[in-house]
Design a protein around this motif. Sequence first.
Motif, PDB file in Angstrom:
ATOM      1  N   HIS A 197     -41.393 -36.923 -71.596  1.00 27.02           N
ATOM      2  CA  HIS A 197     -42.471 -38.551 -71.786  1.00 27.02           C
ATOM      3  C   HIS A 197     -41.672 -39.875 -70.714  1.00 27.02           C
ATOM      4  CE1 HIS A 197     -44.164 -41.386 -73.892  1.00 27.02           C
ATOM      5  NE2 HIS A 197     -43.608 -42.297 -73.267  1.00 27.02           N
ATOM      6  N   ARG A 250     -44.723 -40.336 -67.538  1.00 26.24           N
ATOM      7  CA  ARG A 250     -45.177 -41.562 -67.999  1.00 26.24           C
ATOM      8  C   ARG A 250     -45.855 -41.651 -66.361  1.00 26.24           C
ATOM      9  NH1 ARG A 250     -42.905 -46.118 -71.159  1.00 26.24           N
ATOM     10  NH2 ARG A 250     -43.902 -47.028 -70.143  1.00 26.24           N
ATOM     11  N   PRO A 307     -48.115 -46.579 -77.548  1.00 24.91           N
ATOM     12  CA  PRO A 307     -46.937 -46.361 -77.232  1.00 24.91           C
ATOM     13  C   PRO A 307     -46.357 -44.930 -78.135  1.00 24.91           C
ATOM     14  CG  PRO A 307     -47.492 -48.394 -78.609  1.00 24.91           C
ATOM     15  CD  PRO A 307     -48.500 -47.746 -78.761  1.00 24.91           C
ATOM     16  N   PHE A 308     -45.953 -44.054 -77.844  1.00 28.70           N
ATOM     17  CA  PHE A 308     -45.485 -42.718 -77.964  1.00 28.70           C
ATOM     18  C   PHE A 308     -44.093 -42.986 -79.545  1.00 28.70           C
ATOM     19  CE2 PHE A 308     -42.348 -39.031 -77.886  1.00 28.70           C
ATOM     20  CZ  PHE A 308     -42.946 -38.823 -77.478  1.00 28.70           C
ATOM     21  N   VAL A 309     -45.205 -41.870 -80.456  1.00 30.40           N
ATOM     22  CA  VAL A 309     -44.702 -41.669 -81.337  1.00 30.40           C
ATOM     23  C   VAL A 309     -44.399 -40.687 -81.798  1.00 30.40           C
ATOM     24  CG1 VAL A 309     -44.128 -42.329 -84.407  1.00 30.40           C
ATOM     25  CG2 VAL A 309     -44.869 -44.358 -82.542  1.00 30.40           C
ATOM     26  N   LEU A 310     -43.535 -39.815 -82.190  1.00 27.70           N
ATOM     27  CA  LEU A 310     -43.607 -38.310 -82.208  1.00 27.70           C
ATOM     28  C   LEU A 310     -42.858 -37.640 -83.681  1.00 27.70           C
ATOM     29  CD1 LEU A 310     -45.406 -35.143 -81.173  1.00 27.70           C
ATOM     30  CD2 LEU A 310     -42.911 -35.286 -79.893  1.00 27.70           C
ATOM     31  N   LEU A 348     -39.080 -42.039 -80.839  1.00 26.88           N
ATOM     32  CA  LEU A 348     -39.748 -43.635 -81.000  1.00 26.88           C
ATOM     33  C   LEU A 348     -39.470 -43.863 -79.160  1.00 26.88           C
ATOM     34  CD1 LEU A 348     -40.307 -43.472 -83.990  1.00 26.88           C
ATOM     35  CD2 LEU A 348     -39.981 -46.476 -83.416  1.00 26.88           C
ATOM     36  N   ASP A 349     -40.615 -44.427 -78.599  1.00 25.00           N
ATOM     37  CA  ASP A 349     -40.192 -44.844 -77.493  1.00 25.00           C
ATOM     38  C   ASP A 349     -40.187 -46.454 -77.622  1.00 25.00           C
ATOM     39  OD1 ASP A 349     -42.595 -46.218 -76.816  1.00 25.00           O
ATOM     40  OD2 ASP A 349     -43.075 -44.993 -75.288  1.00 25.00           O
ATOM     41  N   GLU A 350     -39.403 -46.980 -75.926  1.00 18.04           N
ATOM     42  CA  GLU A 350     -39.379 -48.337 -75.694  1.00 18.04           C
ATOM     43  C   GLU A 350     -40.236 -48.847 -76.557  1.00 18.04           C
ATOM     44  OE1 GLU A 350     -37.510 -49.444 -72.586  1.00 18.04           O
ATOM     45  OE2 GLU A 350     -37.693 -51.156 -73.283  1.00 18.04           O
ATOM     46  N   GLU A 351     -41.464 -48.548 -76.351  1.00 18.00           N
ATOM     47  CA  GLU A 351     -42.432 -49.756 -76.231  1.00 18.00           C
ATOM     48  C   GLU A 351     -42.604 -49.772 -77.244  1.00 18.00           C
ATOM     49  OE1 GLU A 351     -45.032 -47.223 -73.663  1.00 18.00           O
ATOM     50  OE2 GLU A 351     -46.401 -48.768 -73.748  1.00 18.00           O
ATOM     51  N   VAL A 352     -42.331 -49.080 -78.920  1.00 18.63           N
ATOM     52  CA  VAL A 352     -42.389 -49.324 -80.484  1.00 18.63           C
ATOM     53  C   VAL A 352     -41.101 -50.090 -80.979  1.00 18.63           C
ATOM     54  CG1 VAL A 352     -43.181 -48.545 -82.335  1.00 18.63           C
ATOM     55  CG2 VAL A 352     -44.349 -46.865 -80.498  1.00 18.63           C
ATOM     56  N   LEU A 393     -40.690 -34.613 -75.896  1.00 15.40           N
ATOM     57  CA  LEU A 393     -39.122 -36.137 -75.802  1.00 15.40           C
ATOM     58  C   LEU A 393     -39.431 -36.129 -74.266  1.00 15.40           C
ATOM     59  CD1 LEU A 393     -37.197 -36.853 -79.201  1.00 15.40           C
ATOM     60  CD2 LEU A 393     -36.472 -36.948 -76.116  1.00 15.40           C
ATOM     61  N   PRO A 446     -37.455 -41.300 -74.833  1.00 13.31           N
ATOM     62  CA  PRO A 446     -38.134 -41.548 -76.358  1.00 13.31           C
ATOM     63  C   PRO A 446     -36.236 -41.733 -77.493  1.00 13.31           C
ATOM     64  CG  PRO A 446     -40.098 -40.662 -75.978  1.00 13.31           C
ATOM     65  CD  PRO A 446     -38.143 -41.066 -74.468  1.00 13.31           C
TER      66      PRO A 446
END
Lengths: 611, 82
Positions: A314, A318, A427-430, B65-69, A311, B53
């Motif tokens: 990230h 990027r 996108p990033f979901v963790l 969750l990052d900003e894009e989501v 996290l 995120p």
Amino acid sequence: MRKVILIGSPNSGKSLLFNRLTGMHQKVANFPGITVDMASGPMQSLPDVTIVDYPGTYSLQPISGEEEVAVEHFKHALDDPQVVHVLCLIDATRLEKSVYFMLQVIRECESHGKRVVVLANMMDILKKHQISIDLEGLAREIKAPVIGISARTGIGFNDLVESLNSDINLDEKSVDSGIAEVPDAFLRGTAHQLARRYGPKGDILIKSQTRLDDFFLHSVFGGISFFVIMYLLFQSIFTLAAPAMEGVESALGWVSDWVVPAIGSQMARDFTADALFSGIGAFLVFVPQIFVLTFVIGILEDSGYMARAALICHKPLRVFGLTGKSFIPMLSGVACAIPAIYAARSIDSPRKRLLTYMAIPLMPCSARLPVYTLLIAAFIPQVTAFGGLLGMQGLAMFAIYFFGMASGLVVTGLVSRMSEDHYADLPFVLEMPPYRIPAWQPLIRNSWNRSKHFVTKAGKIIFAVTVVVWILGYFPNFGQDLAASWLGYLGLWIEPLFAPLGLDWRYGVAVLTSFLAREVFVGTLGTMFGIEGAEENMVPLVAQIQASGLSIASGLALLVFFAIALMCVSTMAIMARESESNTLTLKLFAAYGLAAYGLAVLTYNVATLFS
Amino acid sequence: MAISLWSLKVGDRCRIECFDDTLADSYRVRVMELGFHPGEVVSCVQAPAFGAPKVYRVSNTMFSLDEEVAAHIRVVLLTANA
């Protein structure tokens, strides 16, 4: 022989359950996506049953390469008549995460006439917090057995065995939960209701988790602690491994003193002393470092910190076209590029996965460690402060590791900006796993297996190369004059290539042989310098290098060369397979080879100016 | 008034209203699979610096969750952190 499929969402304890049921030792960690390949083994309590473990996935609608592989294989396996049961593992503490996937599995199995047994894992945690869950109610709703288990403590294993034995003779028609034709959208709604109705009643999130996150994800302390943890990781390679390395050296010395004088033939004596104890012995000394490195990375994974590190990384990653999920494969690449390339499967974006493949060979893998250690010991003074916590050699190692990582980021940053994006980005979901005290026994076992794998994988190549190098250096004049040997002639022939780095023919030969495996460099040099006896490992080799007149500029050039060049045949083979592109692998080999040579020449010339 | 999930501060609680049309279907489905359903109560538990995120809690699970989501998930604020 019956087959039972084990499937579940990431980080639900699937690998731990597989190990408990089969007695095998699959890697286990507190991080989503650790299982990237299928594994199978007979069940200990039911030897006629083979358990097949599938990589974790959140859904049967895959959105990543890893999930696609898992789902494809799972659906294909359901056509196998030997498959009787499917064990669907759900996390009882976080039902809302697992129930939709469970319903998808039941629906898919029903259409293939397979029986599903739902295993609600982590019941020990619910018990500990005195929180109830209505598994009977859930079982009634989904018309499938639901067994509460704990993969960690073994709760519910007897019920599982009983269930696998009791309903094997039921026919396919008896498999009917009534959701065969239910569309996905309705299934999601049903899952949401089931999780609310039957899920755990109470707050399971441990307060300490939030307190730890308050520190480790803090806007200031989070970054500082990240760098401190990474630095301690590298320093531990020296501090913790040093006694074991000295032990290995002493043991080799004792064996050498005992064995070599007892050999009658001069040639056999020379071979044993020079090829075996110098070449292979010098490589074995570094095994404790591999063990410590794997162990420390394992602690980070198992404690739950690794997800926090992903996290934190990230946003910076990027900038270089990567994602926080690239951090895990890249850090794994510090141990070995091969598992790192496998781990990159968990990156859902194909473009970012490709960029991660490019970065991994530049990560300072454990095979580079012997080379770095040797060169740093030869050129960097052994000055320490704060009781050995801070040392010049440790800092130099940190710097060369940092250089490798930074090079990887520069490459991905450039490539991501230069190349057109052919893929829709994801996108990033963790998932943030809870913090846990690491399970020490599996960690030690995994570190041991990795060290063993390193020795057996590299050992064969090193033995073969060492023997060839020894023969070339020993004949035709029976070791009287290395410069007049076959190896000497070969070295002199290629010497002009290495002259711009200030290296003589011996180093040129060592670099050439290291293209099979980087660590061969150390063994080859050991053989070439003809060091004898046991004490002939690290210290005498360092002394020989220092006495050979090699300048610090050449030492730095060699460090830079090894940091960049893609020199491992096994890594190339795995990369070609995983990326499904021989062209990419060959391009990387050529590009990194040329870049390594060019940067090494540049380093040599710049360092010469200042020395 | 609906705001984006990304705009929540640490300690804020909200209820999910809907998803922006601009959020890709595969990701809308995935976040719903993970528990981010319309009507679900979500709280923001961590917001690390430098736009990293954010960490959100849904029931007993935490996801980053990052900003894009998160910027495409519309929520109604229930309680704001004082």
